[in-house]
Design a protein around this motif. Structure first.
Motif, short mmCIF file in Angstrom:
data_model
loop_
_atom_site.label_atom_id
_atom_site.label_comp_id
_atom_site.label_asym_id
_atom_site.label_seq_id
_atom_site.Cartn_x
_atom_site.Cartn_y
_atom_site.Cartn_z
N THR A 71 0.82 -1.21 0.00
CA THR A 71 0.00 0.00 0.00
C THR A 71 0.85 1.26 0.00
O THR A 71 0.54 2.23 -0.69
N GLU A 72 1.93 1.23 0.78
CA GLU A 72 2.69 2.46 0.99
C GLU A 72 3.72 2.73 -0.09
O GLU A 72 4.35 3.79 -0.10
N HIS A 73 3.92 1.80 -1.03
CA HIS A 73 5.05 1.89 -1.95
C HIS A 73 4.57 1.84 -3.41
O HIS A 73 3.80 0.93 -3.78
N PHE A 74 5.04 2.78 -4.25
CA PHE A 74 4.57 2.86 -5.64
C PHE A 74 5.73 3.28 -6.53
O PHE A 74 5.81 4.41 -7.01
N PRO A 75 6.66 2.35 -6.80
CA PRO A 75 7.83 2.71 -7.60
C PRO A 75 7.53 2.79 -9.10
O PRO A 75 6.65 2.09 -9.61
N LEU A 76 8.28 3.63 -9.77
CA LEU A 76 8.17 3.82 -11.22
C LEU A 76 9.49 3.41 -11.85
O LEU A 76 10.55 3.83 -11.40
N THR A 77 9.42 2.60 -12.91
CA THR A 77 10.63 2.07 -13.56
C THR A 77 10.66 2.46 -15.03
O THR A 77 9.65 2.37 -15.73
#
Lengths: 115, 112
Positions: A71-77
């Motif tokens: 829920t707390e983490h939303f990485p972009l690659t």
């Protein structure tokens, strides 16, 4: 203290490199977003998520990908960075609910330069 | 798709003068939000308007939502140097278009 964090704040990288921009929030928000913003210009939504295992593409086509395992983490690659990816990337979060009142809280942004 | 246009793009005022930025949507909005972004900073939420014809005030700032819910304005009375920044409106459509669409912003410069 509840907040939203982005790392790195600044990144200069060569063409073809793979990069991941990190975004975390401690507010327990279900909804998270990634925006791309060129200096002095409008914000363009590139990805958003309603919660864990939910990801959607935004209005602006982007070669980046996102994931939402926690829920707390939303990485972009970005698998292969190009000079056209040079921009500021802003992460934001908001509550998810049927009520239309859901202000977005923005992180400090990652300023990416691809040489 | 939904478009949100904002004018003017730039505004320079002398400290103490008033300032207004206007926001127009191509479609009817369910609500509109306003954000302020200081130079080098990130957008910070100011307010949300939901009702047709709604007017809200925050000290020297007055926000209006049009009767048709397609336009909005932000008026600052007696600007101060602390008002410097870019002001964005962001409209939320109805139905399937539920994401916020940001306007292009108005960059305010306040000359001392």
């Amino acid at each position: 203290e509840a907040d939203i964090y982005q790392t790195p704040r600044y990144l200069v990288i060569g063409t073809g490199k793979k990069i991941t921009l990190e975004c975390s929030q401690t507010m327990g928000h279900d909804k998270m977003y990634w925006y791309q913003q060129d200096p002095g210009m409008e914000l363009h939504l590139i990805h958003y998520s309603y919660g864990v295992n939910s990801t959607e593409k935004g209005d602006l086509s982007s070669e980046s990908t996102v994931s939402r395992i926690r829920t707390e983490h939303f990485p972009l690659t970005l698998e292969s960075a190009r000079p056209s990816h040079t921009s500021q990337y802003l992460c934001a979060s908001s509550e998810l609910g049927l009520a239309s009142y859901n202000e977005q809280f923005f992180g400090p942004g990652t300023r990416l330069t691809v040489l | 798709g939904q478009q949100v246009m904002q004018i003017p793009q730039y505004q320079h005022v002398q400290e103490g003068e008033d300032f207004t930025t206007y926001c127009n949507s191509s479609t009817t909005l369910s609500n509109i939000q306003w954000y302020k972004q200081r130079p080098g900073g990130h957008p910070v939420f100011l307010i949300q308007l939901v009702k047709s014809g709604e007017v809200k005030k925050q000290k020297r700032l007055t926000f209006q939502f049009g009767e048709a819910k397609k336009n909005s304005s932000l008026h600052i009375t007696a600007t101060q140097t602390t008002d410097v920044g870019t002001y964005f409106c962001a409209g939320r459509g109805s139905g399937s278009a539920r994401q916020l669409t940001f306007g292009s912003g108005t960059q305010l410069t306040v000359l001392p």
